[in-house]
Design a protein around this motif. Sequence first.
Motif, PDB file in Angstrom:
ATOM      1  N   SER A 517       0.850  -1.194   0.000  1.00  0.00           N
ATOM      2  CA  SER A 517       0.000   0.000   0.000  1.00  0.00           C
ATOM      3  C   SER A 517       0.880   1.236   0.000  1.00  0.00           C
ATOM      4  O   SER A 517       2.085   1.148   0.213  1.00  0.00           O
ATOM      5  N   SER A 527      -4.760   5.818   3.148  1.00  0.00           N
ATOM      6  CA  SER A 527      -3.900   4.857   2.484  1.00  0.00           C
ATOM      7  C   SER A 527      -4.599   4.420   1.219  1.00  0.00           C
ATOM      8  O   SER A 527      -5.806   4.576   1.076  1.00  0.00           O
ATOM      9  N   TYR A 528      -3.795   3.905   0.298  1.00  0.00           N
ATOM     10  CA  TYR A 528      -4.363   3.459  -0.964  1.00  0.00           C
ATOM     11  C   TYR A 528      -3.518   2.296  -1.456  1.00  0.00           C
ATOM     12  O   TYR A 528      -2.301   2.311  -1.300  1.00  0.00           O
ATOM     13  N   ASN A 529      -4.183   1.297  -1.973  1.00  0.00           N
ATOM     14  CA  ASN A 529      -3.458   0.154  -2.476  1.00  0.00           C
ATOM     15  C   ASN A 529      -3.886  -0.120  -3.913  1.00  0.00           C
ATOM     16  O   ASN A 529      -4.924  -0.738  -4.156  1.00  0.00           O
TER      17      ASN A 529
END
Lengths: 669, 318
Positions: A517, A527-529
Motif C-alpha cells: 500500500s 492509504s491506498y493500495n
Amino acid sequence: MMLTLALSCIAGLLALSVLAVASGRSPVTMRIVYGASLAASLVLLILATTHLLGAQAPASVTLPLGLPWVGAHFRIDVLGAFFLAVVDLGAAAASLFALGYGRHDQEPERVLPFYPLFLAGMNLVVLADDAFTFLVSWEFMSLTSWGLVIAHHRVSDNLRAGYVYLVMASLGTLTLLLAFGLLAGPEGNYTFAQIRDGHPSPAVGALVLILVLIGAGSKAGLVPLHAWLPLAHPAAPSHVSALMSGVMTKVAVYGFVRVVLDLLGPPMWWWSVVVLTLGGITCVMGVLYALMQNDLKRLLAYSTVENIGVIFIGLGLALAFKAYGMTAAAALALTAGLLHVFNHSVFKSLLFFGSGAVLTATGERDMERLGGLIHRMPQTAFVFLVGCAAISALPPLNGFISEWLTFQAILLSPELPSWGLKFLVPAVGALLAMSAALAAACFVKAFGVTFLGRPRTPAAEQAHEVDTLSLAAMFCLATICLAVGILPGLFMDALAPVADLLVGDRMPMQRGVEWLSIVPITDSRSSYNGLLVFVFTLLSGSLAAFAIHRLASDKLRRAPAWDCGYPDASPATQYTADSFAQPIRRVFGTLVFRAREHGDMPAPGDMRPARLVVDLRDLIWEALYAPAATAVTNVSERLNRLQFLTIRQYLSLVFGALITLLLVLAIWP
Amino acid sequence: MAVIFDFAVQGAQMLMVLLLAPLLTGLVRKVKARLLRRRGPPLIQPYRDLARLLRKEVVLADNASWLFRVIPYVVFAATWVAAALVPTFQSGLLFSWSADLIAIIALLGSARFFLALAGLDVGTSFGGIGSSREMMIASLAEPAMLMTVFTLALIAGSTQLSTVAAFMTSNEVGLRVSLGLALFALTMVAIAENARIPVDNPATHLELTMVHEAMVLEYSGRHLALIDLSSELKLLLYVSLIGCVFLPWGMAPSGASVQALAIGFAAYLVKLAIGAFLLAVFETAIAKMRVFRVPEFLGAALMLGLLATLFLFVSRSL
C-alpha cells in the motif's frame, strides 16, 4: 565517471546530427539516427536511474568551453538525475516510435538533423551547473525544437506557429537571463554553487520568482503564457510533439524547481500564493480549452497545459509548507508534483504517439473526420484507451496516484498558519477536482469520437494498424502507466532523496508497508493500495463474467443498432466532437469563452444550407497578446522613421544621447 | 483464526451489498408507488428483472466493438468494489484501508468513464446525448463531492472512511454548520449521481432530457442486467455512505463480537429503509428539471461544499 559518460552520450547525439546533415535523406540515415538516439537515451536513462535509485553523491565536471573565465560546469545530483530519467525515458520511447513512424515522413531531411540536437539540448539543460551553460542549453533546446516545429513548413499555419513559438521562447529566455543576472549579482557569480551561497534579499528573491515564472512558465505552458503551446506542439511530427509536450515542458518545470526550490534559498510564504493561483487557473483553463478542440493533437497540447497546472499546484503547496517549516508535508506535496511530472511525461507521450498512429493510418487529425478506428486499429485503440484512462486520473492507473497525493497534500493545508493560504488551498482543491472531472470528459470525447462509433470518412474506414515498432513504443509506455498505478510505493521511494535535497525531509518509506500500500502520512489518515484495487476489480469482473456465462446465458446475436427504433443509416447522425462538448460549452464556455450559438439561415431562394454557428473567443489572446502585438507594430512603425532622417538630425540625436548619458552618470549615486 | 473471521466478514459485506442492492431499489419503487396511491410492483421485482435479463440472449448492434462487450463487466466490477469498501454494518474491515474515500469516488469515476464510452460505441445519437450530458453532470458533481470529502477529512483528520465513521460516533464532533452544509451537498450530489429526479428520471426510456438511460440504450440481456445491477449498487453505496458518515450509530467497531455485528446489521437495514423512504418522498414531491438547470443545482452543491470547508475555519462546534 558517470557524468563523463553522460556527457559523451550527449556529444554523440551532437555528432549524430552532423551525420544526418551529411548523409541526406536515405531510409538508412533515418534508421541510424533514430537507432543511435534510442541507444544514447537508453544509456542516459540507465545512468540517471542508477544515480537516483542509489541516491549517489553529486558529481561535477568543468569543461573549458563557453565563457573563458567561467568554463562550462556540469553536475548531476538527485534532482537532475530524476529529470534526466524523465527526459531520456521520453526520448527513448520517441526514438523507438520514430523508427517505425519516421518512414512515413515526406521530408525526413528536415527532421533528422534537428532531432538528436533537440535531445542533446534537453539533456544539457538538466545537467548544467552554471547560469551561462544553463541559458545556452535552454536556448539551444528552444531553437532546435523550433526547427522541428517548422519542419513541415508547407502546411498552412505551421509557420505562424513557429513564429509565435520563437517570440515566446525569446521572451522566456530573456526573463531567465534577467533572473540569473539578478542571482549572479554584480560580482558575476555564475556557477550554481556560488548562487546557492549567495542568499538573495527578499526583494531580489521576489523579482527572480516572477521572472522565472514567466521564463520557465512560458516554456511549460502556464496560463496566460500558454498561447504558443497549442500552436507549436501539434505542428511538429508526432514523435516530436510527444517530446515537446511530454518532455520539454518537464525541462521547463525543472528550471522552475531548480531556481525556486534550490537556488533561491528559503521561500517566502506568499510565493506559494502566486504559484498556487496560477496552477489552479492553468489546470481549469487548460482542460476547458482542450474540451473545445476538434483537432486531436491540439486537444492533447491543451491537456498538457492542464497537467502543468496540476504539477504547479503540487510545487506551490511544497513552497507553502516549506516556507512554514512543515517539511514532512512539503515532502509529500513535492513528491506529488514530481510524480505527476513523471506520469504526465509517460501518458502524454503515449497519447501523442497514438495520435501519430492515427495520422499515419488515416491522414487525419480532425476528430470530426474520424470514428470507428477501434475496429481497424485494435491495438492502437487499446493503448490509447490506457493513456486516456491514465490521464483522466482513473484508478488503478498512474494519473490517479499523483492526483491522490496532491489531494492528500491539500488536506494538510489547515495546519498552515496563514489565513490567506487556509482559504486559498481548498479553493485550489476545488479547481483541481473540477479539472480532473473535466479531463475525464475531454478524454471520453477524444477516445469516443476518434475510435468508437462509425467511420465518418472513407479515410477512417480504410485505416490500417500501424507498424510493430510504433506499437512496441506505445505498449511500453502503457505498461509503465499500469506499473506506476499498481506499485506506486516504489516510484515514491525513488523520489525520497529529491525531496530530501529540496525541502530537507522525506516521505515515510513505502517499501516496508504491508501489502504494497501507500501511506503518505499515517495509517489512520489515508492509504491506498493500487494493486489490491486492481486485483479486486479484475477478480470481481472475471468472476461475474464466468458466473454469468456458465450459469445464465452466453448467447449472442448481432442485429442492427436499436436506437429507440429510429433507423439512422448515415454515420453523420452520430454525436460529433462538437456536439459532445456542447453541454460543457454551454455551462462553462458562455463565461470563459463568451461562447454564442446562432443559426445562419440563408435568405429565401438562396441554395446554401442553414448552419449552426458557434462563436468562441479566446479572451486571453484578445486581452494580452493582440494588444501587445499591436503595440509592437505601432512602436516599430514609429521607430522606422529613424531610418529616414537627415544627417543633421542624426548628429543631434547622437549629441543628445551623449549628453543624456553624461547626465545620468553625473546624477548616479 | 481471527484473520479468517475478518476475511469472512469482508466477504459477507461484499455479498451483502450485492444482495441488498436490488432490494433497496425495489423499496424505493414500492414507496413511490404507494405515495402515488398505486399498488406498485412487489419488493422482489428488481431481482426478477435481473434474473430474466441474465437468462436472455444479448442482441448486439452490428458495429459494436469488443470494448462495448467488456464495459458492463468493468462498470460492474468497479462499482461493486467501491460499494464493498464503504463501511456498512462494521467499520475497519480487513481491506478497508485499500482505498480511501477519494479512491472510492475515483472508482465510481472509472465506471462512469467507461459507461460514457459505451454510449459512444455504437454510434447512435441517443448514446451520444447520454454520454455528453453524463460527463457534463459529472464535471460538476465530482468537485462538489470532493469538497464534501474535504470537509469530512478536515473535521475527522482522515480520508479513511472507517476513521471518519469512528470519529463521527465520538463525542468530539457536536453539531457544526459545516457538517450540515456537507450533508446537503452530499445529498444533492447523490441524487445527481444516481440519476434520480429532479436531475434525471430512472423510470423512463423515452424522454428528451434523459441521461443515464440514453447512454445504456443499446444494451440488452446479461449486459443490461449488469448495468442495472451497477446502478442499484451505486444507489446503495451512496445511501451507505451518507449513513456511515452522518448516522454512524449502531455500526460495530472493528473486531466486534457477533452480537455487535448483528446490531450493526439491524441498524444498517434501518438506515437503508430510512434512506429509501426519504428518497421516495423527495422524488414524489419534486418535478424533473430541464437539463440545463442541472448545472445550477450542482453548482449550488459545489458552493455548499466549498462553504462547508471554509466555515470550518471560522465556525465553532456547538
